[in-house]
Design a protein around this motif. Sequence first.
Motif, PDB file in Angstrom:
ATOM      1  N   SER A  43       0.873  -1.278   0.152  1.00 13.32           N
ATOM      2  CA  SER A  43       0.058   0.073  -0.065  1.00 13.32           C
ATOM      3  C   SER A  43       0.857   1.244   0.168  1.00 13.32           C
ATOM      4  CB  SER A  43      -1.083  -0.040   1.165  1.00 13.32           C
ATOM      5  OG  SER A  43      -1.800  -0.918   1.318  1.00 13.32           O
ATOM      6  N   VAL A  44       0.573   2.160  -0.774  1.00 10.74           N
ATOM      7  CA  VAL A  44       1.062   3.538  -0.945  1.00 10.74           C
ATOM      8  C   VAL A  44       0.282   4.732  -0.138  1.00 10.74           C
ATOM      9  CG1 VAL A  44       1.817   5.152  -2.284  1.00 10.74           C
ATOM     10  CG2 VAL A  44       2.302   2.775  -2.936  1.00 10.74           C
ATOM     11  N   ILE A  45       1.038   5.406   0.646  1.00  9.87           N
ATOM     12  CA  ILE A  45       0.352   6.540   1.251  1.00  9.87           C
ATOM     13  C   ILE A  45       0.930   7.905   1.029  1.00  9.87           C
ATOM     14  CG2 ILE A  45      -0.304   7.736   3.530  1.00  9.87           C
ATOM     15  CD1 ILE A  45       0.216   4.658   4.764  1.00  9.87           C
ATOM     16  N   PHE A  46       0.116   8.797   0.279  1.00  9.31           N
ATOM     17  CA  PHE A  46       0.681  10.094   0.118  1.00  9.31           C
ATOM     18  C   PHE A  46       0.670  11.088   1.423  1.00  9.31           C
ATOM     19  CE2 PHE A  46      -0.699   9.783  -4.658  1.00  9.31           C
ATOM     20  CZ  PHE A  46       0.468   8.952  -5.077  1.00  9.31           C
ATOM     21  N   ASP A  47       1.603  11.287   1.671  1.00  9.99           N
ATOM     22  CA  ASP A  47       1.619  12.054   2.942  1.00  9.99           C
ATOM     23  C   ASP A  47       1.474  13.664   2.993  1.00  9.99           C
ATOM     24  OD1 ASP A  47       2.108  12.919   5.623  1.00  9.99           O
ATOM     25  OD2 ASP A  47       4.018  11.817   5.890  1.00  9.99           O
ATOM     26  N   MET A  48       0.593  14.012   3.314  1.00 10.13           N
ATOM     27  CA  MET A  48       0.111  15.481   3.323  1.00 10.13           C
ATOM     28  C   MET A  48       0.312  16.303   4.929  1.00 10.13           C
ATOM     29  SD  MET A  48      -3.154  16.024   0.698  1.00 10.13           S
ATOM     30  CE  MET A  48      -4.477  15.835   1.878  1.00 10.13           C
ATOM     31  N   ARG A  85      -2.290  10.148   3.768  1.00  9.36           N
ATOM     32  CA  ARG A  85      -2.562  10.813   5.337  1.00  9.36           C
ATOM     33  C   ARG A  85      -2.788  12.133   5.288  1.00  9.36           C
ATOM     34  NH1 ARG A  85       2.261  10.149   9.859  1.00  9.36           N
ATOM     35  NH2 ARG A  85       3.844  10.943   8.484  1.00  9.36           N
ATOM     36  N   ILE A  86      -3.550  12.621   5.854  1.00 10.80           N
ATOM     37  CA  ILE A  86      -4.395  13.865   5.917  1.00 10.80           C
ATOM     38  C   ILE A  86      -3.714  14.635   7.183  1.00 10.80           C
ATOM     39  CG2 ILE A  86      -6.677  13.328   4.523  1.00 10.80           C
ATOM     40  CD1 ILE A  86      -8.004  13.169   7.383  1.00 10.80           C
ATOM     41  N   ASN A  87      -4.186  16.026   7.264  1.00 11.74           N
ATOM     42  CA  ASN A  87      -3.843  16.638   8.574  1.00 11.74           C
ATOM     43  C   ASN A  87      -5.078  16.167   9.542  1.00 11.74           C
ATOM     44  OD1 ASN A  87      -1.405  18.552   7.825  1.00 11.74           O
ATOM     45  ND2 ASN A  87      -2.707  18.473   5.973  1.00 11.74           N
ATOM     46  N   GLY A 109      -8.362   5.074   0.713  1.00 11.59           N
ATOM     47  CA  GLY A 109      -8.643   5.544   2.092  1.00 11.59           C
ATOM     48  C   GLY A 109      -7.825   6.564   2.831  1.00 11.59           C
ATOM     49  N   VAL A 110      -7.966   6.942   3.711  1.00  9.67           N
ATOM     50  CA  VAL A 110      -7.061   7.937   4.619  1.00  9.67           C
ATOM     51  C   VAL A 110      -6.614   7.508   5.863  1.00  9.67           C
ATOM     52  CG1 VAL A 110      -8.763   9.898   3.534  1.00  9.67           C
ATOM     53  CG2 VAL A 110      -9.256   9.011   5.616  1.00  9.67           C
ATOM     54  N   MET A 111      -5.318   8.031   5.978  1.00  7.76           N
ATOM     55  CA  MET A 111      -4.794   7.723   7.452  1.00  7.76           C
ATOM     56  C   MET A 111      -5.019   8.967   8.277  1.00  7.76           C
ATOM     57  SD  MET A 111      -0.656   7.395   8.338  1.00  7.76           S
ATOM     58  CE  MET A 111      -0.514   5.551   8.193  1.00  7.76           C
ATOM     59  N   LEU A 112      -5.588   9.067   9.426  1.00  7.21           N
ATOM     60  CA  LEU A 112      -5.722   9.998  10.321  1.00  7.21           C
ATOM     61  C   LEU A 112      -4.815   9.963  11.574  1.00  7.21           C
ATOM     62  CD1 LEU A 112      -7.724  12.263  11.258  1.00  7.21           C
ATOM     63  CD2 LEU A 112      -8.554  10.638  12.593  1.00  7.21           C
ATOM     64  N   PRO A 113      -3.694  11.172  11.483  1.00  9.19           N
ATOM     65  CA  PRO A 113      -2.705  11.203  12.449  1.00  9.19           C
ATOM     66  C   PRO A 113      -3.372  11.528  13.728  1.00  9.19           C
ATOM     67  CG  PRO A 113      -2.722  13.398  10.885  1.00  9.19           C
ATOM     68  CD  PRO A 113      -3.868  12.181  10.589  1.00  9.19           C
ATOM     69  N   ASN A 114      -2.188  11.384  14.626  1.00  7.93           N
ATOM     70  CA  ASN A 114      -2.838  11.780  15.863  1.00  7.93           C
ATOM     71  C   ASN A 114      -4.079  11.536  16.491  1.00  7.93           C
ATOM     72  OD1 ASN A 114      -0.278  13.132  16.834  1.00  7.93           O
ATOM     73  ND2 ASN A 114      -0.981  14.520  15.138  1.00  7.93           N
ATOM     74  N   VAL A 134     -10.708   4.399   7.067  1.00  9.14           N
ATOM     75  CA  VAL A 134      -9.831   5.272   7.675  1.00  9.14           C
ATOM     76  C   VAL A 134      -8.775   4.420   8.505  1.00  9.14           C
ATOM     77  CG1 VAL A 134      -9.568   6.919   9.699  1.00  9.14           C
ATOM     78  CG2 VAL A 134     -11.451   6.871   8.263  1.00  9.14           C
ATOM     79  N   LEU A 135      -7.421   4.557   8.547  1.00  9.71           N
ATOM     80  CA  LEU A 135      -6.331   4.058   9.099  1.00  9.71           C
ATOM     81  C   LEU A 135      -6.089   5.116  10.265  1.00  9.71           C
ATOM     82  CD1 LEU A 135      -4.321   1.520   8.560  1.00  9.71           C
ATOM     83  CD2 LEU A 135      -2.834   3.276   7.285  1.00  9.71           C
ATOM     84  N   ALA A 136      -6.339   4.553  11.411  1.00  7.26           N
ATOM     85  CA  ALA A 136      -6.137   5.306  12.673  1.00  7.26           C
ATOM     86  C   ALA A 136      -4.592   5.113  12.856  1.00  7.26           C
ATOM     87  CB  ALA A 136      -7.107   4.854  13.610  1.00  7.26           C
ATOM     88  N   LEU A 137      -3.760   6.523  12.831  1.00 11.25           N
ATOM     89  CA  LEU A 137      -2.595   6.306  13.274  1.00 11.25           C
ATOM     90  C   LEU A 137      -2.422   6.773  14.683  1.00 11.25           C
ATOM     91  CD1 LEU A 137       0.378   5.964  12.500  1.00 11.25           C
ATOM     92  CD2 LEU A 137       0.361   8.393  11.927  1.00 11.25           C
ATOM     93  N   VAL A 138      -2.055   6.051  15.901  1.00 13.60           N
ATOM     94  CA  VAL A 138      -2.079   6.119  17.191  1.00 13.60           C
ATOM     95  C   VAL A 138      -0.590   6.641  17.533  1.00 13.60           C
ATOM     96  CG1 VAL A 138      -2.074   4.948  19.504  1.00 13.60           C
ATOM     97  CG2 VAL A 138      -3.634   4.511  17.430  1.00 13.60           C
ATOM     98  N   GLU A 139      -0.347   7.670  18.210  1.00 11.47           N
ATOM     99  CA  GLU A 139       0.954   8.225  18.156  1.00 11.47           C
ATOM    100  C   GLU A 139       1.123   9.238  19.445  1.00 11.47           C
ATOM    101  OE1 GLU A 139       2.233  10.099  14.691  1.00 11.47           O
ATOM    102  OE2 GLU A 139       0.056  10.984  14.119  1.00 11.47           O
TER     103      GLU A 139
END
Length: 293
Positions: A43-48, A85-87, A109-114, A134-139
């Motif tokens: 999978s490829v994630i364009f990181d914004m 990866r959205i903001n 799909g989208v990756m949600l940071p924080n 939604v890919l939930a990024l836990v950080e």
Amino acid sequence: MSTTPIRNARAAALPAKLSRTWLLVNAAKPELFEPGQRSEADSVIFDMEAAVAEDQKDTARAHVVEALSGRDSDTGEPQMTAWVRINGTRTPHWEDDLAALNGLAGLRGVMLPNTEAPEQVSWTSMKAGAGVPVLALVETAIGVEHATQIANAPGTFRLALGTNDLRKDTGMSDDPLALAYVRSRLVIASRVGGLPGAIDGPSPAGASEDRVREDCEWTIKMGMAGKLTLTPSMTPIINDSLAPSEDERRWARELIEGAQSSGGEITDGSYLPRLARAKKIVELADSYGLWNA
């Protein structure tokens, strides 16, 4: 003139629930999009978000929209497909990101940071468009504490660990033992939420092959099933490390052949769990194109 899809065909056909490698590509550098698409990353994630400076957010978003809007002139299929990866929800860019991405042909799909609360996933899922996972990024420590609720939130597809930001938030070292509790929390939460396996954080950008393989060993030990990566060169190493090994495939083949020849006779209390594991290995190896290798 035909504009054919450039995404790696093997990776594009693999369900994201089985993705081992998740390659982060800087959205402010569109010249990196095509190499990322052609890479072996599942999978490829364009990181914004993390990779993009504040004054480049709008430009990066425009690059992503252009890339994911293109279609093959003959088949109508997206030329590029990627996660984005959205903001974060607490930034002024979150709503603009989702409005721009909504309905794009190549959006996976989208990756949600924080991610720190289940409602953040639900809000994001609603604004991203019907059916967008939604890919939930836990950080953060709060995100770890709420991991089970996040895993159960409508719209959550998988959990991922943002190790660098987590270490900044908590003061933890990068020693695998220091991060063992966090990894376990995400693994257990994923299981409770009925999600595919949790995704581990990335190895350092300049890590050697030995270091990446060692990191992957910990990913497997902790029960995680995928790994973020910052460079395309690491993707074959991660793919190989997180797939069933040759020894595992041989064991599974022998057990299943034995079961077929014996008519499925139960030999002891561990037989059925071992058979189930063998079938899972077969399923994964087949999905990764390794069963007949």
